[in-house]
Design a protein around this motif. Sequence first.
Motif, PDB file in Angstrom:
ATOM      1  N   GLY A  48       0.808  -1.215   0.000  1.00 26.23           N
ATOM      2  CA  GLY A  48       0.000   0.000   0.000  1.00 26.23           C
ATOM      3  C   GLY A  48       0.837   1.260   0.000  1.00 26.23           C
ATOM      4  N   GLY A  49       0.169   2.348  -0.317  1.00 23.49           N
ATOM      5  CA  GLY A  49       0.847   3.618  -0.553  1.00 23.49           C
ATOM      6  C   GLY A  49       1.421   4.286   0.689  1.00 23.49           C
ATOM      7  N   VAL A  50       0.775   4.079   1.844  1.00 24.42           N
ATOM      8  CA  VAL A  50       1.239   4.781   3.046  1.00 24.42           C
ATOM      9  C   VAL A  50       2.637   4.276   3.430  1.00 24.42           C
ATOM     10  N   ALA A  51       2.778   2.964   3.433  1.00 23.23           N
ATOM     11  CA  ALA A  51       4.081   2.370   3.766  1.00 23.23           C
ATOM     12  C   ALA A  51       5.138   2.844   2.770  1.00 23.23           C
ATOM     13  N   GLU A  52       4.729   2.921   1.527  1.00 24.45           N
ATOM     14  CA  GLU A  52       5.635   3.336   0.458  1.00 24.45           C
ATOM     15  C   GLU A  52       6.186   4.750   0.724  1.00 24.45           C
ATOM     16  N   ILE A 190      -3.783  20.475   2.738  1.00 26.79           N
ATOM     17  CA  ILE A 190      -3.731  19.496   1.652  1.00 26.79           C
ATOM     18  C   ILE A 190      -2.272  19.248   1.293  1.00 26.79           C
ATOM     19  N   ILE A 191      -1.874  18.000   1.334  1.00 33.11           N
ATOM     20  CA  ILE A 191      -0.537  17.638   0.851  1.00 33.11           C
ATOM     21  C   ILE A 191      -0.693  16.412  -0.041  1.00 33.11           C
ATOM     22  N   HIS A 192      -0.275  16.542  -1.289  1.00 31.27           N
ATOM     23  CA  HIS A 192      -0.365  15.389  -2.185  1.00 31.27           C
ATOM     24  C   HIS A 192       0.714  14.379  -1.817  1.00 31.27           C
ATOM     25  N   PRO A 193       0.390  13.116  -1.903  1.00 30.00           N
ATOM     26  CA  PRO A 193       1.430  12.109  -1.716  1.00 30.00           C
ATOM     27  C   PRO A 193       2.456  12.202  -2.858  1.00 30.00           C
ATOM     28  N   ALA A 194       3.503  11.432  -2.765  1.00 33.57           N
ATOM     29  CA  ALA A 194       4.562  11.556  -3.767  1.00 33.57           C
ATOM     30  C   ALA A 194       5.396  10.282  -3.811  1.00 33.57           C
ATOM     31  N   ILE A 195       6.210  10.183  -4.836  1.00 34.15           N
ATOM     32  CA  ILE A 195       7.084   8.997  -4.948  1.00 34.15           C
ATOM     33  C   ILE A 195       8.552   9.393  -4.795  1.00 34.15           C
ATOM     34  N   ASP A 196       9.332   8.409  -4.452  1.00 37.18           N
ATOM     35  CA  ASP A 196      10.770   8.600  -4.302  1.00 37.18           C
ATOM     36  C   ASP A 196      11.451   8.143  -5.599  1.00 37.18           C
ATOM     37  N   PRO A 197      12.013   9.083  -6.360  1.00 35.46           N
ATOM     38  CA  PRO A 197      12.599   8.697  -7.650  1.00 35.46           C
ATOM     39  C   PRO A 197      13.863   7.843  -7.515  1.00 35.46           C
ATOM     40  N   LEU A 198      14.397   7.746  -6.292  1.00 36.20           N
ATOM     41  CA  LEU A 198      15.630   6.962  -6.113  1.00 36.20           C
ATOM     42  C   LEU A 198      15.373   5.634  -5.388  1.00 36.20           C
ATOM     43  N   SER A 199      14.118   5.328  -5.141  1.00 37.98           N
ATOM     44  CA  SER A 199      13.851   4.052  -4.466  1.00 37.98           C
ATOM     45  C   SER A 199      14.061   2.903  -5.438  1.00 37.98           C
ATOM     46  N   THR A 200      14.146   1.711  -4.899  1.00 42.34           N
ATOM     47  CA  THR A 200      14.302   0.525  -5.746  1.00 42.34           C
ATOM     48  C   THR A 200      13.179   0.476  -6.772  1.00 42.34           C
ATOM     49  N   LYS A 201      12.009   0.931  -6.363  1.00 49.11           N
ATOM     50  CA  LYS A 201      10.850   0.857  -7.255  1.00 49.11           C
ATOM     51  C   LYS A 201      10.875   1.884  -8.379  1.00 49.11           C
ATOM     52  N   ASN A 202      11.587   2.981  -8.157  1.00 48.81           N
ATOM     53  CA  ASN A 202      11.511   4.059  -9.159  1.00 48.81           C
ATOM     54  C   ASN A 202      12.839   4.462  -9.770  1.00 48.81           C
ATOM     55  N   LYS A 203      13.928   3.883  -9.285  1.00 52.81           N
ATOM     56  CA  LYS A 203      15.228   4.297  -9.836  1.00 52.81           C
ATOM     57  C   LYS A 203      15.300   3.880 -11.308  1.00 52.81           C
ATOM     58  N   ASN A 315     -11.946   2.296  -9.383  1.00 52.00           N
ATOM     59  CA  ASN A 315     -13.154   3.117  -9.414  1.00 52.00           C
ATOM     60  C   ASN A 315     -13.212   4.027  -8.179  1.00 52.00           C
ATOM     61  N   LYS A 316     -12.265   3.851  -7.283  1.00 48.08           N
ATOM     62  CA  LYS A 316     -12.070   4.718  -6.104  1.00 48.08           C
ATOM     63  C   LYS A 316     -10.578   4.733  -5.859  1.00 48.08           C
ATOM     64  N   GLU A 317     -10.059   5.863  -5.471  1.00 48.54           N
ATOM     65  CA  GLU A 317      -8.623   5.887  -5.220  1.00 48.54           C
ATOM     66  C   GLU A 317      -8.323   7.028  -4.278  1.00 48.54           C
ATOM     67  N   GLY A 318      -7.488   6.784  -3.280  1.00 50.99           N
ATOM     68  CA  GLY A 318      -7.062   7.889  -2.422  1.00 50.99           C
ATOM     69  C   GLY A 318      -6.240   8.828  -3.281  1.00 50.99           C
ATOM     70  N   PHE A 319      -5.081   8.383  -3.675  1.00 49.66           N
ATOM     71  CA  PHE A 319      -4.254   9.191  -4.571  1.00 49.66           C
ATOM     72  C   PHE A 319      -3.833   8.395  -5.809  1.00 49.66           C
ATOM     73  N   GLY A 320      -3.347   7.178  -5.566  1.00 53.09           N
ATOM     74  CA  GLY A 320      -2.937   6.355  -6.711  1.00 53.09           C
ATOM     75  C   GLY A 320      -1.463   6.489  -7.018  1.00 53.09           C
ATOM     76  N   LEU A 321      -0.637   6.111  -6.043  1.00 48.81           N
ATOM     77  CA  LEU A 321       0.813   6.223  -6.248  1.00 48.81           C
ATOM     78  C   LEU A 321       1.306   5.337  -7.375  1.00 48.81           C
ATOM     79  N   THR A 322       0.604   4.251  -7.584  1.00 45.56           N
ATOM     80  CA  THR A 322       1.023   3.341  -8.646  1.00 45.56           C
ATOM     81  C   THR A 322       0.940   4.057 -10.002  1.00 45.56           C
ATOM     82  N   VAL A 323       0.005   4.994 -10.109  1.00 47.36           N
ATOM     83  CA  VAL A 323      -0.103   5.804 -11.328  1.00 47.36           C
ATOM     84  C   VAL A 323       1.085   6.769 -11.416  1.00 47.36           C
ATOM     85  N   THR A 324       1.416   7.396 -10.290  1.00 45.22           N
ATOM     86  CA  THR A 324       2.564   8.314 -10.265  1.00 45.22           C
ATOM     87  C   THR A 324       3.821   7.585 -10.743  1.00 45.22           C
ATOM     88  N   GLU A 325       3.994   6.364 -10.232  1.00 47.86           N
ATOM     89  CA  GLU A 325       5.184   5.585 -10.590  1.00 47.86           C
ATOM     90  C   GLU A 325       5.244   5.317 -12.096  1.00 47.86           C
TER      91      GLU A 325
END
Length: 409
Positions: A48-52, A190-203, A315-325
């Motif tokens: 899930g996104g929070v842990a991420e 309001i703070i949008h979630p975000a991804i880490d561009p240097l994580s294993t998942k996004n490097k 059809n429902k999404e808090g933010f959708g970090l998987t889309v950001t990635e």
Amino acid sequence: MQEVQLENKTIEDYREIVGNEVIDDLIKNAAPLKNKKIIEINSTSAGGGVAEILKAKIPLLRNLGVDASWLVIPPDDDFFKVTKNIHNCLQGNCGQALKKTDTDYYIRYLNQISEKLPTDADLYVLHDPQTLGLINHLKGKKVIWRCHIDLTEADQKALEWIQSFYPRFNKIVFSLDEYVKGFEHKKTTIIHPAIDPLSTKNKFLRTYEAKKIITDLDVNTDKPYMLQVSRFDKFKDPIGVLKIFSMVRKFIPNLQCVLMGNYATDDPDGKIYYDLVMEKAQELKRHNIHIINKSDDLAVNALQTLADVVIQNSNKEGFGLTVTEALWKGRFVFSHPVGGIALQVLHDQTGFYLGYSDDANADKIVDVLKNKEYYSHIEQNAKEHVRKNFLITTMLGKFVNLYGEVLKL
Ligand code: UDP
């Protein structure tokens, strides 16, 4: 309560991705928070996104001099059943109405575990409904609630229940404006979630590296594939993805469909839903369908890096970090403009909207798959949109300012 052990991260490493101004501001604004003890608490360290987000946020706060740590509440099946139901009710899909016996259990469980709650922090950040009630044990402390859920269609009773906790918080943070419902605006941010561009998942991965990883997952890198990476959950509708796939492959017979998913340890419905997905895949004879159920960030990265098209059928999404990635990797993303996805996927600019006609969706996907060159500007736009708005450094800047404000620094 368990402290999550994390790898170190260095803010300087982000300079070449986001530029000097962003990093210099961050360092300057974080200076007053030096050595302040900040504890963030959620219910799972994986899935899930929070842990991420916490995986990147906490080490970077530490690197900025903050004494930050991340605690996870101990798991309990009955507690998670109750919180899953609360979560569903808040997302507008109440399996069963919220009962007093459930909320009583919730309070009792948090009372029990609160004995292990450290009391010496300057600031506490509680994430989502699972930890909301810990506010009862933090009298006289500075506390923020970080709500990651889309509350726009929340069940009234569940909403009133969470709102009963609000007055005791110093601030409440939502992902989007429209999730703020019926209470003092000045208390919310309001703070949008975000991804880490240097994580294993996004490097950044080179094509040959990604291909090797994908081949090890038994996906054929010589054939195109569409991908959804998401928890096995009805709101993410992976069964709908299989339906779209079965239509698209009529026109692109060698197309593969990859569903990479897991289920969070705090989600008791995950396995049940996973079995339903497997059933649907079986119905389609599993031909060119890959269902991957494992926790593997590098595999997610590789699959997103080379996907010919990424679907996010939520059809429902808090933010959708998987889309950001996926956008960050310059993929063609198809999704419904729900929750935070609407900020990320701008139709015909950074990606494409899915409609509610499977036929029309399939036609558009075929069009994009057959005319990738024509649509290549979308890939570029997608990456730049994330760079400007949804990288961890932007998010961190907003939190640093908020923490300073709450601590009156
Ligand atoms: N994810 C993953 N492996 C999976 C499925 C999901 O690592 O098999 C990750 C995904 O890459 C993303 C996060 O879990 O980082 C999901 O966050 P999102 O905001 O999309 O949805 P949530 O699960 O929080 O509702």
